[in-house]
Design a protein around this motif. Structure first.
Motif, PDB file in Angstrom:
ATOM      1  N   ASN A  70       0.832  -1.198   0.000  1.00 44.19           N
ATOM      2  CA  ASN A  70       0.000   0.000   0.000  1.00 44.19           C
ATOM      3  C   ASN A  70       0.868   1.250   0.000  1.00 44.19           C
ATOM      4  OD1 ASN A  70       0.963   0.189   2.665  1.00 44.19           O
ATOM      5  ND2 ASN A  70      -0.859  -0.832   3.496  1.00 44.19           N
ATOM      6  N   ASP A  98      -4.269   7.749   0.392  1.00 48.63           N
ATOM      7  CA  ASP A  98      -5.084   6.651   0.910  1.00 48.63           C
ATOM      8  C   ASP A  98      -4.303   5.377   0.633  1.00 48.63           C
ATOM      9  OD1 ASP A  98      -5.636   5.820  -1.787  1.00 48.63           O
ATOM     10  OD2 ASP A  98      -7.268   7.268  -1.885  1.00 48.63           O
ATOM     11  N   ASP A  99      -4.875   4.217   0.867  1.00 46.56           N
ATOM     12  CA  ASP A  99      -4.126   2.975   0.721  1.00 46.56           C
ATOM     13  C   ASP A  99      -3.527   2.789  -0.673  1.00 46.56           C
ATOM     14  OD1 ASP A  99      -4.314   2.138   3.278  1.00 46.56           O
ATOM     15  OD2 ASP A  99      -5.724   0.483   2.915  1.00 46.56           O
TER      16      ASP A  99
END
Length: 512
Positions: A102, A136-137
């Protein structure tokens, strides 16, 4: 925002199209040198970074034509001022330890190389990055200190890979160097740097249908004849470099395929610019005049090389062509006399490689230099010796090398990285590969001006001036551009020798 390469087409789609039947089996690859480290962020040699591609992936990678393609990224956006790159990440990817890939993993990896306290050799490849911001991821943003041309090429060159966060958090540099853990198609089974590296299939690899081989065994084999014999007997399925003196014989074997690729590998003689007598440009010029490049190509490379015509190979954008350095032993003797060495002198001549071809090179150079009065004591270095004696030296005045045969392959295929690591005064060992301790403030300034210049024509003007200064001052004795030669079993497909002397083997398979 300017949108670039936002195709979102993953490599899984490419793999799904491949329907040709293959036999699941392992292969053995015999290479000409041992490995220095499996930490791509600290590997100064291309071979080690290439082998590490068994285990690691980056946001981008080069294809067989050295064109960047998405790997763990699906695309990116860049701001109008060129200072912010937003990368979108491939979903569903796991590291070898089972953890998720990620944006936080991207941040951890680049923060490691950007921390000067870690003393990683590839720091200067990425030190234009100010900070990494996980959005974000599956989205990560790179904030740059200044606009930089060729950032995607730098991300694709095999250095900026994703190492398991668990490894980064629990292991020191030595542990990382010996224990690869990434997202790649293979996992490590066995490793001895001077003997063998065995990579086995990752059954949980995120691209369906890959890898197509059960394993790859990498064997360092310095002797040309031994590599060739191993290929003939089936002990090896791919050999590199291929012994050029045996090309004609190997071509007759119907079971083998020969690969000859004009490379971007510059072979040169590094000259210690801060040690007498080489601190005198006339002595460096004499060394260059004493070497017959045409003969060197024939004697050591059996014709599979071309005399250097500039600081950069002609395939690199922005390369300036100055013409082949002249062979003039009489001029060399005159320059030595002017510099105060009418009877010549004695010095050391080392090779950074211990393979057979390199042995021929330094033997040839030794004979050439002797004809103008420069007597040399020769030595070929194994990979570990090369690191400890040359690459890891921290005190320039104590560096033991004088004349040092080595090469530089431009892993980003751009002018900056083709020159900065070898000729920038801020690239002296152990930081990078200016092993001759060349220093010219104007050259440093030109590198910085060019790197931040967005106008391509002006950028190339800066690079041309830098190349002219480097060439005229004989920072090194430029020798040849070597062809990249390999040979392999006809059943092995999609295992490519590249112009940068590395390999691309992502979809390699064995077909009966």
């Amino acid at each position: 925002m300017h949108i670039k390469n936002l195709a979102f087409t993953t490599l899984a789609c490419v793999a799904a199209l491949a329907a040709a039947p293959a036999s699941a089996r392992g292969i053995t690859v015999a290479v000409g040198s041992s490995f220095t480290t499996l930490d791509p962020y600290n590997a100064s040699d291309l071979l080690s970074r290439t082998v590490a591609k068994s285990f690691y992936e980056g946001l981008y990678a080069f294809d067989k034509d050295l064109k960047p393609r998405p790997q763990l990224a699906t695309g990116y956006e860049v701001s109008k001022d060129g200072l912010t790159y937003t990368f979108h990440l491939l979903p569903g990817v796991k590291f070898h330890d089972g953890s998720d890939f990620n944006a936080e993993a991207v941040k951890l990896n680049f923060e490691r190389v950007l921390n000067p306290a870690n003393h990683l050799s590839r720091y200067r490849l990425f030190n234009f990055i100010d900070r990494i911001e996980p959005v974000d991821d599956l989205t990560v943003r790179f904030h740059l200190k200044r606009p930089v041309a060729g950032i995607i090429q730098r991300l694709a060159n095999g250095t900026g890979v994703m190492i398991c966060p668990s490894t980064l958090k629990t292991m020191d540099g030595r542990g990382i160097a010996f224990n690869p853990c990434g997202t790649g198609p293979y996992k490590m089974k066995e490793y001895n740097p001077s003997e063998r590296l065995v990579a086995v299939k990752n059954p949980d690899y995120h691209v369906k249908g890959l890898p197509k081989l059960d394993s790859i065994t990498w064997l360092p084999v310095a002797e040309n004849a031994t590599r060739s014999a191993m290929l003939r007997t089936g002990e090896a399925d791919f050999i590199h470099p291929m012994p050029v003196e045996q090309v004609k014989d190997l071509e007759k074997d119907p079971n083998l395929t020969i690969s000859i690729v004009p490379s971007i590998m510059m072979r040169y003689l590094s000259i210690n610019n801060i040690q007498k007598p080489f601190d005198d440009v006339r002595v460096r010029q004499a060394v260059s005049y004493a070497i017959d490049r045409e003969a060197l190509c024939k004697v050591a490379f059996s014709g599979f090389a071309r005399p250097a015509t500039g600081v950069l190979p002609p395939q690199i954008p922005g390369a300036a062509i100055f013409g082949e350095p002249k062979y003039n032993p009489q001029k060399a003797r005159e320059l030595l006399k002017e510099a105060g060495y009418p009877n010549g002198f004695t010095t050391k001549l080392w090779s950074g490689y211990n393979n057979s071809t390199s042995g021929k090179v330094i033997q040839f150079i030794q004979q050439q230099l002797a004809q103008v009065g420069i007597k040399t004591e020769t030595r070929t270095l194994e990979a570990g010796q090369r690191v400890s004696l040359v690459e890891a030296n921290k005190v320039p005045s104590e560096s033991p090398n004088r004349l040092y045969y080595i090469g530089w392959s431009n892993s980003t295929v751009d002018s900056d990285w083709g020159m900065r690591p070898v000729f920038d005064s801020r690239s002296w060992p152990p930081k990078l590969s200016n092993e001759g301790y060349y220093a010219n403030k104007r050259v440093d300034e030109l590198f910085d001006l060019a790197q931040s210049e967005v106008d391509e024509q002006k950028r190339n003007e800066y690079y041309r001036e830098a190349q002219m200064l480097i060439w005229n001052e004989v920072a090194v004795a430029f020798l040849v551009y070597e062809d990249n030669t390999a040979a392999y079993n006809k059943h092995l497909v999609n295992f490519h020798a590249l112009p940068d002397t590395g390999y691309e083997f992502y979809e390699a398979e064995w077909k009966e």
